[in-house]
Design a protein around this motif. Structure first.
Motif, PDB file in Angstrom:
ATOM      1  N   CYS A 247       1.174  -0.777  -0.157  1.00  0.00           N
ATOM      2  CA  CYS A 247       0.009  -0.281  -0.200  1.00  0.00           C
ATOM      3  C   CYS A 247       0.637   0.713  -0.256  1.00  0.00           C
ATOM      4  CB  CYS A 247      -0.581   0.521   1.231  1.00  0.00           C
ATOM      5  SG  CYS A 247      -2.745  -1.655   1.588  1.00  0.00           S
ATOM      6  N   PRO A 248       0.709   2.301  -0.515  1.00  0.00           N
ATOM      7  CA  PRO A 248      -0.641   2.528  -1.391  1.00  0.00           C
ATOM      8  C   PRO A 248      -0.720   2.140  -2.707  1.00  0.00           C
ATOM      9  CG  PRO A 248       0.343   4.246  -1.688  1.00  0.00           C
ATOM     10  CD  PRO A 248       0.681   3.526  -0.413  1.00  0.00           C
TER      11      PRO A 248
ATOM     12  N   THR B 222       0.996  -4.089   4.139  1.00  0.00           N
ATOM     13  CA  THR B 222       1.241  -2.463   4.539  1.00  0.00           C
ATOM     14  C   THR B 222       1.386  -2.990   5.916  1.00  0.00           C
ATOM     15  OG1 THR B 222      -0.164  -1.222   5.110  1.00  0.00           O
ATOM     16  CG2 THR B 222      -1.251  -3.039   6.611  1.00  0.00           C
TER      17      THR B 222
ATOM     18  N   ARG C 162      -7.765   4.854  -3.572  1.00  0.00           N
ATOM     19  CA  ARG C 162      -6.393   4.148  -3.151  1.00  0.00           C
ATOM     20  C   ARG C 162      -6.435   3.563  -1.844  1.00  0.00           C
ATOM     21  NH1 ARG C 162      -4.235   8.844  -4.065  1.00  0.00           N
ATOM     22  NH2 ARG C 162      -4.082   9.740  -1.836  1.00  0.00           N
TER      23      ARG C 162
ATOM     24  N   GLU D 209      -5.089   3.268   1.325  1.00  0.00           N
ATOM     25  CA  GLU D 209      -4.273   3.970   1.911  1.00  0.00           C
ATOM     26  C   GLU D 209      -3.350   2.822   2.842  1.00  0.00           C
ATOM     27  OE1 GLU D 209      -2.360   6.972   1.711  1.00  0.00           O
ATOM     28  OE2 GLU D 209      -3.243   6.764   0.095  1.00  0.00           O
TER      29      GLU D 209
END
Length: 309
Positions: A83-84, A112, A162, A164
């Protein structure tokens, strides 16, 4: 991916769902099959058997697949995309190979680092999230909090279309373990949790800031000393677990927006989460997750065609 008819597929741990689509995304036919867990070691055979009639009618068809098919127990391993991430970045990260003359592409999962600097991953849910963005374009502007309740609930922070960041709640599996393998679920085999007074009480306790480990045993002690019946104890336990999940999910979004949480799940789970969010003073907008994976796959294909990827 080339133009013309193609196959879209959502291949999860438990189920395989396939759609034969025209070039414009219109669904021409559907097929189902066993999930990755049951098909491990023979995924190519399962896929070719399920799509044999389509290949016979149209020749070798390209396929775009998402879910656990790209995991370590899947057909091929598709790397996690950090991510993003948005629809274009996922489209550029497809893992491609061929089977029986057909081009196969697998959507990557997402990875992430959480606010606590811990690693987290999702696989399959990223395509549902893209389906949400494709079908609800208003969510491509600004911050939004999206929750996909389930065995491992996903809370995703969206910003201008997006993903995030996100975090996983061990929610559904925790409830199942407590119910099936602890004293808390004794006598509840034939029951299902219900949204009501006992459920609300569990949510309130979970939102109180007290550690969940110090709350769970109340599902037993309230039966022994307060006369709570097994049905209400199960609903109370459900409220505790879902309330704890919501507390953690909302903390991820603290201060960014007070907009309703977008819930992607079955109608029953949406009802439970909407009731729990109401206790927390937040709204919840429910979206049936049924064909959102297909909508996400169609958006990825459109991005690959537009960008000649």
């Amino acid at each position: 991916m080339r133009r013309g008819p193609f196959i879209a597929g959502d291949w999860g741990t438990s189920n395989l769902r396939l759609w034969l689509c025209a070039d414009d995304g219109t669904v021409l036919d559907r097929a189902e099959g066993p999930g990755v867990a049951a098909a491990t070691g023979r995924l190519e055979t399962v896929f070719l058997d399920a799509t044999a009639a389509w290949h016979a009618a149209h020749g070798p068809l390209p396929a775009l697949l998402c879910g656990m098919v790209g995991s370590t127990i899947g057909w091929v391993e598709a790397a996690y995309h950090p991510c993003p991430a948005d629809v274009r970045s996922l489209a550029t990260g497809l893992t491609r190979f061929s089977a029986a003359g057909a081009e196969i592409a697998v959507v990557p999962g997402l990875s992430t680092r959480t606010a606590l600097d811990a690693p987290d991953v999702m696989r399959g849910e990223e395509t549902q999230i893209l389906g949400v963005l494709a079908t609800r374009p208003e969510l491509t502007q600004g911050y939004h909090l999206l929750c996909l309740p389930g065995t491992h609930a996903k809370w995703a922070l969206l910003n201008d279309g997006r993903v995030e960041n996100f975090q996983t709640g061990f929610t559904g599996e925790l409830f199942a373990l407590l119910r099936q393998h602890s004293v808390l679920g004794r006598g509840t085999d034939s029951l299902q949790p219900q949204v009501g007074t006992a459920f609300t009480l569990g949510v309130e306790r979970a939102l109180s800031g007290v550690s969940l480990s110090h709350l769970l045993f109340q599902a037993r002690s309230r039966q022994l000393l307060d006369g709570m019946n097994a049905q209400d104890a199960l609903s109370f336990l459900s409220g505790l677990v879902i309330g704890g999940d919501i507390a953690g999910g909302l903390a991820m979004m603290a201060g960014l927006t007070d907009a309703p949480v977008i819930l992607v799940a079955s109608p029953a789970l949406i009802q439970s989460y909407q009731a729990a969010l109401s206790v927390a003073g937040r709204g919840g907008i429910g979206l049936d997750g049924g064909d959102l994976a297909l909508a996400g796959l169609l958006s990825i294909r459109a991005a690959t065609l537009a960008g000649n990827l």
